[in-house]
Design an enzyme around this catalytic site. Structure first.
Site, PDB file in Angstrom:
ATOM      1  N   GLU A   1      -9.652  -0.260  -3.813  1.00  0.00           N
ATOM      2  CA  GLU A   1     -10.630  -0.952  -2.942  1.00  0.00           C
ATOM      3  C   GLU A   1     -11.399   0.033  -2.062  1.00  0.00           C
ATOM      4  O   GLU A   1     -12.550  -0.186  -1.733  1.00  0.00           O
ATOM      5  CB  GLU A   1      -9.888  -1.902  -2.000  1.00  0.00           C
TER       6      GLU A   1
ATOM      7  N   ASP B   1       0.813  -1.231   0.000  1.00  0.00           N
ATOM      8  CA  ASP B   1       0.000   0.000   0.000  1.00  0.00           C
ATOM      9  C   ASP B   1       0.843   1.276   0.000  1.00  0.00           C
ATOM     10  O   ASP B   1       0.330   2.351  -0.313  1.00  0.00           O
ATOM     11  CB  ASP B   1      -0.915   0.030   1.236  1.00  0.00           C
TER      12      ASP B   1
END
Ligand code: F6P
Length: 356
Positions: free
Chosen positions: A230, A135
């Site tokens: 997401e 991430d």
């Protein structure tokens, strides 16, 4: 010297490369080094589940994905709560550390992992950490290892979608990992030539998305590719409180955000939409060359700190230099994409829509 090592949280590429870097740099300088590898992250430390390793165990793993120690999520939120048998988990970790007479713990992990690492440091243990996550959202470092490899995987997906998209007049959505931040989606999206990029930092307006698709259509482009993080969120949902949002999401009942975006586009336009979710493939496979070098460098620098007896730091990367960052400056903070980041402006200049 006795070193404990663990990998915690979601895995990623180059965890093995990083551990290899730590072990090689220390064992090349010191003769008597005992390495205790805790199995499945903090769980191994809590329940004293470990394997004894030698430098040989770290040979031949530079290119291997995953983690030779296994990993698990041990949420910081409940770390102070006793386990199902009433065990005090923090005390148990300290007991393991002292029982094995460790000189230090090397902890590889992302955001949640760093909160617990900082807690252990505050409890008096010697801790050195390394920043892992696809991430790239860890505070105190410009880059985390795993990120570049995941960008490669997600970009490959977008590249493959491009060729099939070229054959059909459709809208293709690729859902890219990242619930809280959009670094991966933004970078893979740009690398894969996405036309629209939706990230958590920029709440989207569905009408703007449809407008962008129609604009492309009018200009003669048969297809549109949308990279959706997401954690992408609509403007309406972003305005809700956490509690309200939870209720709204339960009612909507979509498998994930991409299906919601797809549904909304189909209801508002003539376009057929397809969704692709590469999911955990983004964390899998061999680390890319950048990550192999990067993780090895971080590992070696961690080794240097350990040899000097300097603890309480994450080894990070700032302004193209490897740096040591106090754990208290990392724990509990998120590195989102700043709204004034020039990459956002540059992407917009290239014609990419963020649905805003
Ligand atoms: O933190 C890394 C990450 O891969 C995120 O991008 C993703 O949202 C999450 O982990 C998935 O978690 P899990 O592997 O627990 O399903």
């Amino acid at each position: 010297m006795k070193i404990g090592m663990l990998t915690s949280g979601g895995d990623c590429q180059a965890l093995n490369a990083a551990m290899r870097g730590v072990v090689k740099s220390i064992t090349n300088a010191e003769e008597n080094v005992d390495i205790f590898g805790f199995i499945d992250g903090y769980r191994g430390l809590i329940y004293s589940n470990y394997v004894m390793l030698t430098s040989k165990d770290f040979s031949g793993i530079l290119t291997r994905g995953g983690t030779i120690l296994g990993s698990s999520r041990t949420p910081f939120k409940t770390i102070q709560d006793p386990d199902e048998n009433g065990l005090d988990k923090v005390q148990a970790m300290k007991d393991t550390y002292y029982k094995l007479r460790l000189d230090c713990l090397v902890i590889l992990g992302g955001n949640g992992t760093h909160k617990t690492a900082n807690l252990l440091k505050e409890e008096g243990l010697n801790v050195i950490t390394l920043p892992k996550t696809i991430d790239n959202d860890l505070y105190g470092t410009d880059m985390t290892f795993g990120f570049q490899s995941a960008v490669n995987v997600a970009t490959d997906v977008l590249d493959c979608i491009h060729t099939t998209a070229d054959s059909h007049s459709r809208v293709f959505i690729v859902e890219i990992m990242g619930h809280k931040v959009g670094w991966l989606t933004l970078n893979a999206g740009m690398a894969g030539g996405a036309d629209i990029i939706l990230i958590p930092e920029i709440p989207y307006d569905i009408d703007k998305i449809v407008e962008a698709i129609e604009r492309r259509d009018k200009n003669g482009s048969k297809f549109t590719i949308i990279a959706v993080a997401e954690g992408a969120i609509s403007k309406e949902d972003a305005a809700l409180s956490k509690k309200e949002l939870k209720k709204v999401m339960e009612k909507k009942n979509y498998p994930s955000v991409s299906y919601e975006v797809a549904d909304k586009i189909q209801k508002r336009s003539k376009y057929e939409v397809r969704v692709t979710v590469p999911g955990h493939t983004q964390r899998g496979g061999s680390p890319c060359p950048y990550d192999r070098v990067f993780a090895s460098r971080l590992g070696a620098e961690a080794g240097k700190l350990i040899l000097k007896g300097e603890y309480g730091f994450m080894v990070g990367y700032k302004n193209r230099e490897i740096v040591k960052v106090p754990l208290k400056d990392v724990a509990g903070k998120l590195k989102s994409i700043p709204m004034d980041a020039s990459i956002i402006q540059e992407a917009k200049m290239l014609g990419i829509s963020f649905g805003d």
